[in-house]
Design a protein around this motif. Structure first.
Motif, short mmCIF file in Angstrom:
data_model
loop_
_atom_site.label_atom_id
_atom_site.label_comp_id
_atom_site.label_asym_id
_atom_site.label_seq_id
_atom_site.Cartn_x
_atom_site.Cartn_y
_atom_site.Cartn_z
N ARG A 278 0.83 -1.20 0.00
CA ARG A 278 0.00 0.00 0.00
C ARG A 278 0.87 1.27 0.00
NH1 ARG A 278 -3.57 -1.82 3.18
NH2 ARG A 278 -2.51 -1.28 5.11
N THR A 279 1.93 1.25 0.82
CA THR A 279 2.84 2.40 0.86
C THR A 279 3.50 2.61 -0.49
OG1 THR A 279 3.30 2.19 3.22
CG2 THR A 279 4.97 3.28 1.89
N ALA A 280 4.02 1.54 -1.07
CA ALA A 280 4.69 1.65 -2.37
C ALA A 280 3.73 2.15 -3.44
CB ALA A 280 5.28 0.30 -2.76
N ALA A 281 2.49 1.67 -3.41
CA ALA A 281 1.52 2.07 -4.44
C ALA A 281 1.17 3.55 -4.32
CB ALA A 281 0.26 1.22 -4.30
N ARG A 282 0.94 4.00 -3.11
CA ARG A 282 0.58 5.41 -2.92
C ARG A 282 1.70 6.34 -3.38
NH1 ARG A 282 -1.94 4.63 3.19
NH2 ARG A 282 -4.10 4.18 2.57
N LEU A 283 2.94 6.03 -2.99
CA LEU A 283 4.05 6.91 -3.34
C LEU A 283 4.36 6.84 -4.83
CD1 LEU A 283 6.43 6.27 -0.31
CD2 LEU A 283 4.76 8.10 -0.63
N ALA A 284 4.28 5.66 -5.43
CA ALA A 284 4.54 5.53 -6.86
C ALA A 284 3.48 6.26 -7.68
CB ALA A 284 4.60 4.06 -7.26
N ALA A 285 2.22 6.14 -7.27
CA ALA A 285 1.14 6.82 -8.00
C ALA A 285 1.31 8.34 -7.93
CB ALA A 285 -0.21 6.42 -7.42
N ALA A 286 1.70 8.85 -6.77
CA ALA A 286 1.91 10.29 -6.63
C ALA A 286 3.06 10.77 -7.50
CB ALA A 286 2.17 10.64 -5.17
N ASP A 287 4.17 10.04 -7.48
CA ASP A 287 5.31 10.42 -8.31
C ASP A 287 4.94 10.42 -9.79
OD1 ASP A 287 6.87 10.76 -6.11
OD2 ASP A 287 8.15 9.00 -6.43
N ALA A 288 4.21 9.39 -10.21
CA ALA A 288 3.83 9.30 -11.62
C ALA A 288 2.90 10.45 -12.02
CB ALA A 288 3.15 7.96 -11.89
N ALA A 289 1.94 10.78 -11.17
CA ALA A 289 1.01 11.86 -11.48
C ALA A 289 1.73 13.20 -11.56
CB ALA A 289 -0.09 11.92 -10.42
N LEU A 290 2.66 13.44 -10.66
CA LEU A 290 3.38 14.72 -10.65
C LEU A 290 4.36 14.81 -11.81
CD1 LEU A 290 3.82 15.01 -6.82
CD2 LEU A 290 2.61 16.65 -8.28
N ARG A 291 5.00 13.70 -12.16
CA ARG A 291 5.90 13.73 -13.31
C ARG A 291 5.14 14.02 -14.60
NH1 ARG A 291 8.76 9.40 -10.56
NH2 ARG A 291 10.87 10.12 -10.05
N ALA A 292 3.91 13.51 -14.67
CA ALA A 292 3.08 13.75 -15.85
C ALA A 292 2.34 15.07 -15.75
CB ALA A 292 2.09 12.61 -16.02
N ASP A 293 2.55 15.78 -14.64
CA ASP A 293 1.83 17.04 -14.38
C ASP A 293 0.32 16.83 -14.47
OD1 ASP A 293 1.87 19.63 -13.51
OD2 ASP A 293 1.90 20.50 -15.52
N ALA A 294 -0.12 15.68 -13.96
CA ALA A 294 -1.54 15.34 -13.99
C ALA A 294 -1.98 14.92 -12.59
CB ALA A 294 -1.80 14.20 -14.98
N PRO A 295 -1.98 15.86 -11.64
CA PRO A 295 -2.26 15.50 -10.25
C PRO A 295 -3.65 14.94 -10.01
CG PRO A 295 -2.23 17.88 -10.52
CD PRO A 295 -1.70 17.30 -11.80
N LEU A 296 -4.56 15.10 -10.95
CA LEU A 296 -5.93 14.57 -10.77
C LEU A 296 -6.08 13.19 -11.38
CD1 LEU A 296 -8.03 17.80 -11.35
CD2 LEU A 296 -7.22 16.83 -9.22
N ALA A 297 -4.93 12.51 -11.66
CA ALA A 297 -5.01 11.19 -12.27
C ALA A 297 -5.84 10.23 -11.42
CB ALA A 297 -3.61 10.62 -12.48
N SER A 298 -5.80 10.37 -10.13
CA SER A 298 -6.65 9.60 -9.24
C SER A 298 -7.39 10.57 -8.34
CB SER A 298 -5.83 8.64 -8.38
OG SER A 298 -6.64 8.11 -7.36
N PRO A 299 -8.73 10.50 -8.32
CA PRO A 299 -9.48 11.46 -7.50
C PRO A 299 -9.21 11.32 -6.01
CG PRO A 299 -10.92 9.73 -8.33
CD PRO A 299 -9.61 9.56 -9.03
N HIS A 300 -8.65 10.19 -5.58
CA HIS A 300 -8.45 9.96 -4.15
C HIS A 300 -6.98 10.03 -3.76
CE1 HIS A 300 -12.52 8.74 -4.65
NE2 HIS A 300 -12.24 7.56 -5.13
N LEU A 301 -6.12 10.48 -4.69
CA LEU A 301 -4.69 10.40 -4.45
C LEU A 301 -4.25 11.22 -3.24
CD1 LEU A 301 -2.03 9.25 -5.31
CD2 LEU A 301 -1.83 11.03 -7.04
N HIS A 302 -4.75 12.44 -3.13
CA HIS A 302 -4.34 13.27 -2.01
C HIS A 302 -4.78 12.65 -0.68
CE1 HIS A 302 -5.02 16.39 1.08
NE2 HIS A 302 -3.83 16.78 0.70
#
Length: 458
Positions: A278-302
């Protein structure tokens, strides 16, 4: 791997056979069986049972049985780490290293030191972890163990410390050396861990092709293991953008229908391993969204990151807490900048003393716009973490940036500045972005006032 049930049955048969042996032999072999069964419980995802078994065996162990004592302390430490009882883990690792270091030293001192480095890193004690890794390397060289798989695992743990400190070139070198050595051994789990470490370092360095190559090796080896959590970690690194689909309980909120359709079937894994995934998934998803400059890639990411930061802080996992918190600040920078700045100010103070630079460097472009909102102490701390050479000299501008600032002071628009300097409009915007960040302001007028106060504008 893949035959845990057979291994447990064999252990039961062995214990029945040992019970019929004479006393000295029965006592000696019972300790070995206790150790094997403790590691079996770890493999099965039952760290609480593993810890209890290892401690019971240690209590009845003869003082001269160093090899078995080291193995039991390692089993207890790994179990305690999975349970996030980090003080207990460090105590067992210290005892393991001490037992292994007695002359003549045992090669098992290296895994004891490697695991201790990992625990210190997870706690955010990077200076201590780095110093221990360098001392351990000296031990390996002194005894001719440098080319062993155990030394490779040690090098991989050091690579992750270097990554957290932002020394990515040295981290990749250490990871490559470590992975080469662990491939020589027979522990495929170490190979997966090494490939994952290399993939993460390369992604941080901006090498997606190299990261994909390392992730592919991790996936290929993980599929041969009966470890659902390890396969999930490899899948996350292969495609960080869909990381939350591989995690158990990927967000604190109810998933959308789209999320449910995209998510892979949840593999069976223990609560301790599920927490790692769970920790790895949350951090990887955040890094991917920010690198793509698409922070809304997951509505629940924050919300997932907020939960991760709280969980990590409660357990004392400073490395994960900083990574989650910095990603949160980067995600909030546009819609809730005041909240993002408060969060970032707290994080940079916590990270500064031990040079925990990695999350700040990776998301630097998203954090710099918040500089103007930080108090002077937090601003200086962020500059230090980002390695800004002008952090202590009132942010002097380059010659071109001073030229752009002078034209702003004359009231020229971005388009007119571009024509005057014979550059593109995008270049002008980049210069202005850098000027605002260096001067710690958030608009052109404030930049002119700040520049005049510093003598940068006539």
């Amino acid at each position: 791997p893949g035959e845990a049930a057979l291994a447990r049955a064999a252990a039961r048969d062995a214990r029945d056979a040992v019970a019929a042996l004479p006393e000295p032999l029965r006592r000696a072999l019972s300790g070995s069986l206790d150790c094997l069964e403790a590691f079996l419980e770890l493999r099965a995802g039952a760290p609480d049972l593993a810890l209890a078994r290892a401690r019971d065996a240690l209590a009845g162990l003869a003082a001269d049985n160093r090899g078995l004592a080291v193995a039991l302390h390692l089993a207890a430490a790994l179990a305690a780490e999975l349970l996030e009882r980090f003080a207990d883990a460090l105590a067992h690792l210290e005892a393991a290293a001490a037992a292994a270091a007695v002359a003549p030293p045992l090669p098992s001192v290296l895994p004891a030191l490697a695991h201790r480095i990992r625990v210190l890193r997870r706690l955010g004690r990077l200076s201590a972890a780095d110093a221990l890794a360098r001392d351990a390397g000296t031990v390996a060289r002194a005894h001719g163990w440098s080319d062993t798989a155990q030394a490779g695992a040690l090098s991989l743990e050091h690579a992750m410390v270097l990554r957290d400190r932002g020394d990515l070139d040295d981290a990749e070198t250490a990871a490559l050396a470590g992975l080469t050595r662990v491939r020589l051994g027979d522990d495929r789990e170490d190979v997966v861990r090494g490939a994952l470490a290399l993939a993460r370092i390369r992604r941080d360095r901006g090498d997606p092709g190299g990261a994909a190559e390392a992730a592919a090796e991790a996936v290929a080896v993980a599929t041969t293991l009966d470890h659902p959590w390890l396969r999930a970690l490899a899948a996350i690194e292969r495609d960080p953008a869909t990381a939350l689909h591989h995690a158990p309980d990927p967000s604190p909120l109810a998933p959308t229908a789209t999320d449910l359709a995209a998510r892979a079937p949840a593999p069976a894994m223990s609560p301790a391993h599920a927490r790692l995934v769970r920790t790895a998934a949350r951090l990887a998803a955040a890094d991917a969204a920010l690198r793509a400059d698409a922070p809304l890639a997951s509505p629940h990411l924050h919300d997932a990151l907020a939960c991760e930061q709280a969980d990590a802080d409660a357990a004392g996992r400073l490395s994960d807490a900083l990574a989650a918190g910095v990603a949160r600040a980067a995600l909030l920078r546009t819609d809730r900048p005041a909240e993002a700045a408060i969060l970032l100010g707290d994080l940079v103070r916590r990270a500064r003393d031990d040079r925990h630079r990695r999350p700040f460097l990776v998301h630097a472009a998203h954090l710099r716009p918040l500089l103007a909102r930080l108090d002077p102490d937090a601003r200086d701390a962020l500059h230090q973490l980002l390695g800004d050479p002008a952090a202590a000299t009132d942010e002097p501008l380059s010659a071109r940036e001073r030229e752009v600032l002078a034209l702003i002071a004359l009231g020229l628009s971005n388009q007119r500045i571009a024509r005057r300097l014979f550059v593109s409009l995008a270049t002008v915007k980049t210069h202005i972005h850098n000027i605002l960040a260096k001067l710690g302001v958030d608009n052109r007028t404030a930049a002119v006032h700040r520049g005049r106060a510093l003598g940068l504008v006539d």
